[in-house]
Scaffold this motif. Structure first.
Motif, PDB file in Angstrom:
ATOM      1  N   LEU A 182       0.798  -1.224   0.000  1.00  0.00           N
ATOM      2  CA  LEU A 182       0.000   0.000   0.000  1.00  0.00           C
ATOM      3  C   LEU A 182       0.837   1.284   0.000  1.00  0.00           C
ATOM      4  O   LEU A 182       0.452   2.258  -0.664  1.00  0.00           O
ATOM      5  CB  LEU A 182      -1.002  -0.017   1.151  1.00  0.00           C
ATOM      6  N   PRO A 183       1.994   1.340   0.680  1.00  0.00           N
ATOM      7  CA  PRO A 183       2.792   2.573   0.609  1.00  0.00           C
ATOM      8  C   PRO A 183       3.280   2.914  -0.808  1.00  0.00           C
ATOM      9  O   PRO A 183       3.673   4.047  -1.056  1.00  0.00           O
ATOM     10  CB  PRO A 183       3.973   2.287   1.546  1.00  0.00           C
ATOM     11  N   SER A 184       3.206   1.980  -1.740  1.00  0.00           N
ATOM     12  CA  SER A 184       3.648   2.265  -3.109  1.00  0.00           C
ATOM     13  C   SER A 184       2.735   3.275  -3.808  1.00  0.00           C
ATOM     14  O   SER A 184       3.139   3.890  -4.792  1.00  0.00           O
ATOM     15  CB  SER A 184       3.730   0.971  -3.934  1.00  0.00           C
ATOM     16  N   PHE A 185       1.514   3.447  -3.304  1.00  0.00           N
ATOM     17  CA  PHE A 185       0.625   4.451  -3.891  1.00  0.00           C
ATOM     18  C   PHE A 185      -0.090   5.306  -2.849  1.00  0.00           C
ATOM     19  O   PHE A 185      -0.692   6.319  -3.193  1.00  0.00           O
ATOM     20  CB  PHE A 185      -0.410   3.803  -4.835  1.00  0.00           C
ATOM     21  N   MET A 186      -0.034   4.933  -1.588  1.00  0.00           N
ATOM     22  CA  MET A 186      -0.653   5.739  -0.534  1.00  0.00           C
ATOM     23  C   MET A 186       0.411   6.688   0.014  1.00  0.00           C
ATOM     24  O   MET A 186       1.311   6.271   0.748  1.00  0.00           O
ATOM     25  CB  MET A 186      -1.211   4.857   0.576  1.00  0.00           C
ATOM     26  N   ASP A 187       0.280   7.941  -0.361  1.00  0.00           N
ATOM     27  CA  ASP A 187       1.304   8.942  -0.097  1.00  0.00           C
ATOM     28  C   ASP A 187       1.640   9.105   1.378  1.00  0.00           C
ATOM     29  O   ASP A 187       2.798   9.291   1.730  1.00  0.00           O
ATOM     30  CB  ASP A 187       0.846  10.274  -0.694  1.00  0.00           C
ATOM     31  N   ASN A 188       0.670   9.067   2.258  1.00  0.00           N
ATOM     32  CA  ASN A 188       0.927   9.305   3.683  1.00  0.00           C
ATOM     33  C   ASN A 188       1.265   8.051   4.473  1.00  0.00           C
ATOM     34  O   ASN A 188       1.647   8.147   5.628  1.00  0.00           O
ATOM     35  CB  ASN A 188      -0.268  10.004   4.327  1.00  0.00           C
ATOM     36  N   VAL A 189       1.118   6.883   3.873  1.00  0.00           N
ATOM     37  CA  VAL A 189       1.421   5.641   4.588  1.00  0.00           C
ATOM     38  C   VAL A 189       2.917   5.372   4.485  1.00  0.00           C
ATOM     39  O   VAL A 189       3.444   5.160   3.394  1.00  0.00           O
ATOM     40  CB  VAL A 189       0.603   4.456   4.033  1.00  0.00           C
ATOM     41  N   GLU A 190       3.594   5.416   5.626  1.00  0.00           N
ATOM     42  CA  GLU A 190       5.037   5.141   5.630  1.00  0.00           C
ATOM     43  C   GLU A 190       5.314   3.649   5.519  1.00  0.00           C
ATOM     44  O   GLU A 190       6.184   3.231   4.783  1.00  0.00           O
ATOM     45  CB  GLU A 190       5.692   5.712   6.880  1.00  0.00           C
ATOM     46  N   ARG A 191       4.545   2.858   6.296  1.00  0.00           N
ATOM     47  CA  ARG A 191       4.730   1.405   6.222  1.00  0.00           C
ATOM     48  C   ARG A 191       3.545   0.697   6.872  1.00  0.00           C
ATOM     49  O   ARG A 191       2.852   1.258   7.712  1.00  0.00           O
ATOM     50  CB  ARG A 191       6.043   0.961   6.843  1.00  0.00           C
ATOM     51  N   ARG A 231      -6.860  11.060  -3.656  1.00  0.00           N
ATOM     52  CA  ARG A 231      -5.523  11.052  -4.278  1.00  0.00           C
ATOM     53  C   ARG A 231      -4.942   9.648  -4.331  1.00  0.00           C
ATOM     54  O   ARG A 231      -4.328   9.261  -5.333  1.00  0.00           O
ATOM     55  CB  ARG A 231      -4.592  11.983  -3.515  1.00  0.00           C
ATOM     56  N   ASP A 232      -5.117   8.885  -3.254  1.00  0.00           N
ATOM     57  CA  ASP A 232      -4.576   7.523  -3.227  1.00  0.00           C
ATOM     58  C   ASP A 232      -5.248   6.639  -4.269  1.00  0.00           C
ATOM     59  O   ASP A 232      -4.580   5.840  -4.932  1.00  0.00           O
ATOM     60  CB  ASP A 232      -4.721   6.910  -1.835  1.00  0.00           C
ATOM     61  N   LEU A 233      -6.561   6.764  -4.420  1.00  0.00           N
ATOM     62  CA  LEU A 233      -7.246   5.979  -5.446  1.00  0.00           C
ATOM     63  C   LEU A 233      -6.769   6.370  -6.850  1.00  0.00           C
ATOM     64  O   LEU A 233      -6.604   5.517  -7.719  1.00  0.00           O
ATOM     65  CB  LEU A 233      -8.756   6.123  -5.339  1.00  0.00           C
ATOM     66  N   ARG A 234      -6.532   7.649  -7.067  1.00  0.00           N
ATOM     67  CA  ARG A 234      -6.022   8.098  -8.366  1.00  0.00           C
ATOM     68  C   ARG A 234      -4.631   7.497  -8.621  1.00  0.00           C
ATOM     69  O   ARG A 234      -4.331   7.024  -9.720  1.00  0.00           O
ATOM     70  CB  ARG A 234      -5.989   9.619  -8.424  1.00  0.00           C
ATOM     71  N   ARG A 235      -3.772   7.491  -7.589  1.00  0.00           N
ATOM     72  CA  ARG A 235      -2.436   6.896  -7.742  1.00  0.00           C
ATOM     73  C   ARG A 235      -2.528   5.376  -7.941  1.00  0.00           C
ATOM     74  O   ARG A 235      -1.770   4.803  -8.713  1.00  0.00           O
ATOM     75  CB  ARG A 235      -1.568   7.249  -6.540  1.00  0.00           C
ATOM     76  N   PHE A 236      -3.462   4.718  -7.251  1.00  0.00           N
ATOM     77  CA  PHE A 236      -3.665   3.279  -7.428  1.00  0.00           C
ATOM     78  C   PHE A 236      -4.058   2.989  -8.878  1.00  0.00           C
ATOM     79  O   PHE A 236      -3.538   2.067  -9.499  1.00  0.00           O
ATOM     80  CB  PHE A 236      -4.733   2.773  -6.451  1.00  0.00           C
ATOM     81  N   LYS A 237      -4.946   3.789  -9.424  1.00  0.00           N
ATOM     82  CA  LYS A 237      -5.361   3.641 -10.825  1.00  0.00           C
ATOM     83  C   LYS A 237      -4.151   3.776 -11.746  1.00  0.00           C
ATOM     84  O   LYS A 237      -3.946   2.951 -12.635  1.00  0.00           O
ATOM     85  CB  LYS A 237      -6.424   4.690 -11.166  1.00  0.00           C
ATOM     86  N   GLN A 238      -3.341   4.811 -11.532  1.00  0.00           N
ATOM     87  CA  GLN A 238      -2.153   5.001 -12.362  1.00  0.00           C
ATOM     88  C   GLN A 238      -1.226   3.796 -12.280  1.00  0.00           C
ATOM     89  O   GLN A 238      -0.748   3.294 -13.305  1.00  0.00           O
ATOM     90  CB  GLN A 238      -1.382   6.254 -11.928  1.00  0.00           C
ATOM     91  N   LEU A 239      -0.968   3.346 -11.073  1.00  0.00           N
ATOM     92  CA  LEU A 239      -0.056   2.220 -10.868  1.00  0.00           C
ATOM     93  C   LEU A 239      -0.576   0.952 -11.530  1.00  0.00           C
ATOM     94  O   LEU A 239       0.167   0.234 -12.208  1.00  0.00           O
ATOM     95  CB  LEU A 239       0.155   1.988  -9.365  1.00  0.00           C
ATOM     96  N   MET A 240      -1.862   0.675 -11.381  1.00  0.00           N
ATOM     97  CA  MET A 240      -2.426  -0.552 -11.930  1.00  0.00           C
ATOM     98  C   MET A 240      -2.576  -0.512 -13.454  1.00  0.00           C
ATOM     99  O   MET A 240      -2.467  -1.534 -14.116  1.00  0.00           O
ATOM    100  CB  MET A 240      -3.786  -0.850 -11.288  1.00  0.00           C
ATOM    101  N   GLU A 241      -2.808   0.665 -14.020  1.00  0.00           N
ATOM    102  CA  GLU A 241      -2.996   0.760 -15.471  1.00  0.00           C
ATOM    103  C   GLU A 241      -1.697   0.994 -16.234  1.00  0.00           C
ATOM    104  O   GLU A 241      -1.576   0.564 -17.384  1.00  0.00           O
ATOM    105  CB  GLU A 241      -3.995   1.876 -15.812  1.00  0.00           C
ATOM    106  N   THR A 242      -0.723   1.657 -15.609  1.00  0.00           N
ATOM    107  CA  THR A 242       0.512   1.988 -16.333  1.00  0.00           C
ATOM    108  C   THR A 242       1.769   1.376 -15.735  1.00  0.00           C
ATOM    109  O   THR A 242       2.815   1.399 -16.365  1.00  0.00           O
ATOM    110  CB  THR A 242       0.721   3.518 -16.399  1.00  0.00           C
ATOM    111  N   GLY A 243       1.675   0.892 -14.499  1.00  0.00           N
ATOM    112  CA  GLY A 243       2.846   0.318 -13.843  1.00  0.00           C
ATOM    113  C   GLY A 243       3.656   1.322 -13.046  1.00  0.00           C
ATOM    114  O   GLY A 243       4.678   0.968 -12.457  1.00  0.00           O
ATOM    115  N   GLU A 244       3.222   2.580 -13.028  1.00  0.00           N
ATOM    116  CA  GLU A 244       3.921   3.596 -12.247  1.00  0.00           C
ATOM    117  C   GLU A 244       2.955   4.686 -11.821  1.00  0.00           C
ATOM    118  O   GLU A 244       1.886   4.841 -12.384  1.00  0.00           O
ATOM    119  CB  GLU A 244       5.080   4.193 -13.044  1.00  0.00           C
ATOM    120  N   VAL A 245       3.393   5.458 -10.815  1.00  0.00           N
ATOM    121  CA  VAL A 245       2.608   6.592 -10.347  1.00  0.00           C
ATOM    122  C   VAL A 245       3.267   7.842 -10.894  1.00  0.00           C
ATOM    123  O   VAL A 245       4.457   8.083 -10.652  1.00  0.00           O
ATOM    124  CB  VAL A 245       2.546   6.641  -8.803  1.00  0.00           C
TER     125      VAL A 245
END
Length: 191
Positions: free
Chosen positions: A58-67, A162-176
């Motif tokens: 989850l920290p790979s796309f959740m900006d405020n989650v450290e771990r 914002r996290d859902l938007r980053r999750f979408k980017q990561l899942m559709e393109t492989g990166e945020v």
């Protein structure tokens, strides 16, 4: 399974009854703040569920989650950035899980931020999957804490979108996508 045709979250409902129904769908509906966001992602439901279910990712796309540390099959420890350089922590337990469809959680007693919620994955036909995050929480310091969190862009409703938007980017393109170059990019440019 039927396909969803509406991406709108229940918290956007016009009817007070529909909003109350949405609130009771998560643990601790008596929380002070309640937020729900949805996004359609062009990937199969099973892929999205599997990625999300490994909480350490989850920290790979959740900006405020450290771990997130896995303590047991149904228990995890969260470390999250808060306003003014603070960090908050809590343990959470999974309260409900339907493979490929739903993960619901609640923080355990003694959490820095009492929270609960659910993440749902629904088929959207050829469009992929509708992912809906619903979060209920009690901000530290109540209303004042919520205002401070909004000022620092750390309020959960803002972060969920914002996290859902980053999750979408990561899942559709492989990166945020980011607007800033990272330390890794600088290092790669030097080589």
């Amino acid at each position: 399974m039927s396909h969803a045709t509406d991406d709108a979250h229940a918290t956007a409902a016009k009817s007070i009854e529909q909003k109350k129904e949405a609130a009771t769908a998560i643990e601790g509906a008596g929380h002070e703040s309640f937020s729900g966001k949805s996004v359609t992602i062009n990937r199969p439901r099973a892929d999205l569920f599997a990625y999300w279910r490994d909480f350490t990712q989850l920290p790979s796309f959740m900006d405020n989650v450290e771990r997130v540390e896995i303590l047991a099959t149904d228990r995890s420890h969260w470390v999250v950035k808060a306003p003014a350089g603070k960090v908050v922590e809590w343990d959470a337990i999974i309260t409900e899980e339907i493979d490929g469809e739903l993960i619901a959680w609640a923080s355990v007693e003694g959490a820095d931020v009492t929270n609960s919620g659910r993440i749902e994955f629904r088929d959207a036909g050829e469009r992929g999957t509708i992912v809906t995050a619903t979060i209920a929480y009690d901000p530290p310091a109540g209303f004042i804490g919520k205002i401070v969190a909004k000022m620092f862009q750390r309020e959960p409703a803002i972060q969920a979108r914002r996290d859902l938007r980053r999750f979408k980017q990561l899942m559709e393109t492989g990166e945020v996508a980011t607007a800033a170059r990272t330390a890794q990019q600088f290092a790669e440019e030097k080589n």
